[in-house]
Design a protein around this motif. Structure first.
Motif, PDB file in Angstrom:
ATOM      1  N   GLY A  47       0.808  -1.208   0.000  1.00  0.00           N
ATOM      2  CA  GLY A  47       0.000   0.000   0.000  1.00  0.00           C
ATOM      3  C   GLY A  47       0.847   1.266   0.000  1.00  0.00           C
ATOM      4  N   LYS A  48       0.186   2.372  -0.257  1.00  0.00           N
ATOM      5  CA  LYS A  48       0.847   3.679  -0.287  1.00  0.00           C
ATOM      6  C   LYS A  48       0.266   4.568   0.805  1.00  0.00           C
ATOM      7  CE  LYS A  48       1.525   3.589  -5.320  1.00  0.00           C
ATOM      8  NZ  LYS A  48       1.169   4.271  -6.595  1.00  0.00           N
ATOM      9  N   PHE A  49       1.133   5.323   1.464  1.00  0.00           N
ATOM     10  CA  PHE A  49       0.699   6.297   2.467  1.00  0.00           C
ATOM     11  C   PHE A  49       0.396   7.631   1.819  1.00  0.00           C
ATOM     12  CE2 PHE A  49       3.231   3.434   5.135  1.00  0.00           C
ATOM     13  CZ  PHE A  49       2.300   3.177   6.132  1.00  0.00           C
ATOM     14  N   VAL A  50      -0.631   8.296   2.327  1.00  0.00           N
ATOM     15  CA  VAL A  50      -0.928   9.664   1.930  1.00  0.00           C
ATOM     16  C   VAL A  50      -0.925  10.518   3.192  1.00  0.00           C
ATOM     17  CG1 VAL A  50      -2.603  11.234   0.916  1.00  0.00           C
ATOM     18  CG2 VAL A  50      -2.305   8.941  -0.057  1.00  0.00           C
ATOM     19  N   SER A  51      -0.003  11.465   3.249  1.00  0.00           N
ATOM     20  CA  SER A  51       0.019  12.433   4.353  1.00  0.00           C
ATOM     21  C   SER A  51      -0.786  13.637   3.895  1.00  0.00           C
ATOM     22  CB  SER A  51       1.459  12.843   4.681  1.00  0.00           C
ATOM     23  OG  SER A  51       2.159  11.763   5.234  1.00  0.00           O
ATOM     24  N   PHE A  52      -2.008  13.706   4.366  1.00  0.00           N
ATOM     25  CA  PHE A  52      -2.971  14.670   3.864  1.00  0.00           C
ATOM     26  C   PHE A  52      -3.045  15.849   4.821  1.00  0.00           C
ATOM     27  CE2 PHE A  52      -7.351  15.881   2.535  1.00  0.00           C
ATOM     28  CZ  PHE A  52      -7.142  15.906   1.166  1.00  0.00           C
ATOM     29  N   GLY A  53      -2.109  16.773   4.654  1.00  0.00           N
ATOM     30  CA  GLY A  53      -2.073  17.943   5.521  1.00  0.00           C
ATOM     31  C   GLY A  53      -1.329  17.724   6.820  1.00  0.00           C
ATOM     32  N   VAL A  54      -0.606  16.601   6.942  1.00  0.00           N
ATOM     33  CA  VAL A  54       0.166  16.306   8.147  1.00  0.00           C
ATOM     34  C   VAL A  54       1.574  15.877   7.750  1.00  0.00           C
ATOM     35  CG1 VAL A  54      -1.809  15.635   9.573  1.00  0.00           C
ATOM     36  CG2 VAL A  54      -0.638  13.911   8.200  1.00  0.00           C
ATOM     37  N   SER A  55       2.468  15.933   8.713  1.00  0.00           N
ATOM     38  CA  SER A  55       3.832  15.461   8.504  1.00  0.00           C
ATOM     39  C   SER A  55       3.870  13.955   8.694  1.00  0.00           C
ATOM     40  CB  SER A  55       4.767  16.147   9.503  1.00  0.00           C
ATOM     41  OG  SER A  55       6.028  15.530   9.500  1.00  0.00           O
ATOM     42  N   LEU A  56       4.412  13.238   7.727  1.00  0.00           N
ATOM     43  CA  LEU A  56       4.433  11.777   7.795  1.00  0.00           C
ATOM     44  C   LEU A  56       5.197  11.279   9.013  1.00  0.00           C
ATOM     45  CD1 LEU A  56       3.619   9.133   6.370  1.00  0.00           C
ATOM     46  CD2 LEU A  56       5.803   9.216   5.167  1.00  0.00           C
ATOM     47  N   ASN A  57       6.313  11.922   9.337  1.00  0.00           N
ATOM     48  CA  ASN A  57       7.134  11.414  10.446  1.00  0.00           C
ATOM     49  C   ASN A  57       6.486  11.640  11.809  1.00  0.00           C
ATOM     50  OD1 ASN A  57       7.497  14.173  10.505  1.00  0.00           O
ATOM     51  ND2 ASN A  57       9.661  14.094  11.041  1.00  0.00           N
ATOM     52  N   LYS A  58       5.453  12.485  11.876  1.00  0.00           N
ATOM     53  CA  LYS A  58       4.758  12.713  13.145  1.00  0.00           C
ATOM     54  C   LYS A  58       3.440  11.947  13.247  1.00  0.00           C
ATOM     55  CE  LYS A  58       6.662  17.293  14.139  1.00  0.00           C
ATOM     56  NZ  LYS A  58       6.338  18.716  14.393  1.00  0.00           N
ATOM     57  N   SER A  59       2.943  11.449  12.108  1.00  0.00           N
ATOM     58  CA  SER A  59       1.603  10.876  12.122  1.00  0.00           C
ATOM     59  C   SER A  59       1.557   9.408  11.716  1.00  0.00           C
ATOM     60  CB  SER A  59       0.695  11.667  11.167  1.00  0.00           C
ATOM     61  OG  SER A  59       1.162  11.531   9.837  1.00  0.00           O
ATOM     62  N   CYS A  60       2.648   8.854  11.223  1.00  0.00           N
ATOM     63  CA  CYS A  60       2.606   7.533  10.608  1.00  0.00           C
ATOM     64  C   CYS A  60       2.732   6.422  11.653  1.00  0.00           C
ATOM     65  CB  CYS A  60       3.711   7.401   9.566  1.00  0.00           C
ATOM     66  SG  CYS A  60       3.606   5.875   8.636  1.00  0.00           S
ATOM     67  N   THR A  61       1.599   5.852  12.043  1.00  0.00           N
ATOM     68  CA  THR A  61       1.574   4.783  13.044  1.00  0.00           C
ATOM     69  C   THR A  61       2.258   3.526  12.530  1.00  0.00           C
ATOM     70  OG1 THR A  61      -0.566   5.697  13.689  1.00  0.00           O
ATOM     71  CG2 THR A  61       0.019   3.580  14.646  1.00  0.00           C
ATOM     72  N   PHE A  62       2.378   3.388  11.232  1.00  0.00           N
ATOM     73  CA  PHE A  62       3.012   2.222  10.623  1.00  0.00           C
ATOM     74  C   PHE A  62       4.434   2.010  11.141  1.00  0.00           C
ATOM     75  CE2 PHE A  62       5.319   0.121   7.141  1.00  0.00           C
ATOM     76  CZ  PHE A  62       4.480  -0.963   6.873  1.00  0.00           C
ATOM     77  N   VAL A  63       5.074   3.079  11.588  1.00  0.00           N
ATOM     78  CA  VAL A  63       6.444   2.945  12.096  1.00  0.00           C
ATOM     79  C   VAL A  63       6.496   1.995  13.291  1.00  0.00           C
ATOM     80  CG1 VAL A  63       6.388   4.917  13.704  1.00  0.00           C
ATOM     81  CG2 VAL A  63       8.543   4.232  12.654  1.00  0.00           C
ATOM     82  N   HIS A  64       5.415   1.912  14.063  1.00  0.00           N
ATOM     83  CA  HIS A  64       5.392   1.001  15.212  1.00  0.00           C
ATOM     84  C   HIS A  64       5.356  -0.460  14.750  1.00  0.00           C
ATOM     85  CE1 HIS A  64       4.980   4.639  17.339  1.00  0.00           C
ATOM     86  NE2 HIS A  64       3.675   4.771  17.235  1.00  0.00           N
ATOM     87  N   TYR A  65       4.723  -0.697  13.625  1.00  0.00           N
ATOM     88  CA  TYR A  65       4.753  -2.037  13.027  1.00  0.00           C
ATOM     89  C   TYR A  65       6.190  -2.412  12.665  1.00  0.00           C
ATOM     90  CZ  TYR A  65       4.501  -5.353   9.109  1.00  0.00           C
ATOM     91  OH  TYR A  65       4.715  -6.403   8.247  1.00  0.00           O
ATOM     92  N   ILE A  66       6.908  -1.477  12.066  1.00  0.00           N
ATOM     93  CA  ILE A  66       8.307  -1.729  11.695  1.00  0.00           C
ATOM     94  C   ILE A  66       9.139  -1.991  12.946  1.00  0.00           C
ATOM     95  CG2 ILE A  66      10.363  -0.727  10.610  1.00  0.00           C
ATOM     96  CD1 ILE A  66       8.434   0.924   8.857  1.00  0.00           C
ATOM     97  N   GLU A  67       8.934  -1.173  13.977  1.00  0.00           N
ATOM     98  CA  GLU A  67       9.671  -1.360  15.228  1.00  0.00           C
ATOM     99  C   GLU A  67       9.431  -2.752  15.809  1.00  0.00           C
ATOM    100  OE1 GLU A  67       9.764   3.154  17.090  1.00  0.00           O
ATOM    101  OE2 GLU A  67       7.931   1.959  17.272  1.00  0.00           O
ATOM    102  N   CYS A  68       8.161  -3.159  15.827  1.00  0.00           N
ATOM    103  CA  CYS A  68       7.828  -4.450  16.428  1.00  0.00           C
ATOM    104  C   CYS A  68       8.337  -5.613  15.592  1.00  0.00           C
ATOM    105  CB  CYS A  68       6.321  -4.555  16.635  1.00  0.00           C
ATOM    106  SG  CYS A  68       5.734  -3.396  17.895  1.00  0.00           S
ATOM    107  N   MET A  69       8.315  -5.471  14.286  1.00  0.00           N
ATOM    108  CA  MET A  69       8.833  -6.533  13.418  1.00  0.00           C
ATOM    109  C   MET A  69      10.340  -6.713  13.600  1.00  0.00           C
ATOM    110  SD  MET A  69       6.428  -8.066  11.734  1.00  0.00           S
ATOM    111  CE  MET A  69       5.654  -8.007  13.346  1.00  0.00           C
TER     112      MET A  69
END
Length: 201
Positions: free
Chosen positions: A148-170
């Motif tokens: 899938g593709k992320f869309v940062s719609f009016g927000v900063s990706l590095n502050k809003s992307c919960t997917f990073v926690h998936y990467i951390e846990c993996m």
């Protein structure tokens, strides 16, 4: 009609659709949208529902009927010792997410902390998630599997992307640990106790 004005310039629904295409969103894509609908400028229309519907329509138009849209509709219910009502617990992550999840052609996952609202071709598949919050059976794992593709719609990706926690846990980062949460899930007239695992910090 202008949805917003930014430095006196009009921003229309077509402008938003063109911007999504310009950043690489195409027909058939699966997209996960993190949003702040109030960040684009001064409102051009003072009916909030008209603006929110136009934003939803712009995304649907760009990915088309073969596409899929995912928006976070997080409630953190079990973390707050609250029951999670799939139909009625409000999203806590933005006005657009709450508007989107209530649309008739959108469905919501049964995850009692990190639910998402889903529209489109892969809706049924994406509603079938596991008990983990950030593991391979989670919405984030399935989204990863679908490329899938992320869309940062009016927000900063590095502050809003919960997917990073998936990467951390993996990757088993040392500053997160597995914690279990219990509570009640309400699905229409059905109520049941459930437990989830949460890669917690």
């Amino acid at each position: 009609d202008a949805l917003y004005y930014s430095d006196s310039a009009k921003i229309t629904q077509k402008d938003i659709e063109n911007a999504l295409v310009d950043v690489g969103i195409t027909k058939g894509d699966t997209i996960m949208i993190h949003s702040d609908a109030g960040s684009f400028g001064k409102l051009g229309i003072f009916d909030r529902d008209i603006i929110l519907q136009a934003l939803c329509d712009s995304m649907k138009n760009v990915v088309g009927n073969e596409g899929t849209i995912i928006m976070p509709a997080f409630t953190y219910s079990f973390c707050n010792n609250e029951s999670y009502d799939i139909n009625n617990s409000k999203s806590t992550v933005g006005v657009l997410t709450e508007y989107f999840r209530k649309q008739s052609d959108v469905s919501r996952t049964n995850h009692p902390t990190h639910s998402v609202a889903v529209w489109g071709k892969h809706k049924k598949e994406l509603l079938n998630i596991g008990k983990g919050t950030f593991d391979k059976s989670s919405i984030f794992g399935k989204f990863h599997e679908m490329n899938g593709k992320f869309v940062s719609f009016g927000v900063s990706l590095n502050k809003s992307c919960t997917f990073v926690h998936y990467i951390e846990c993996m990757h088993g980062v040392p500053y997160r640990y597995m914690k279990k949460f219990h509570g009640k899930i309400i699905s229409g007239k059905r109520e049941y106790e459930d437990e989830i695992s949460f890669c917690y910090k």
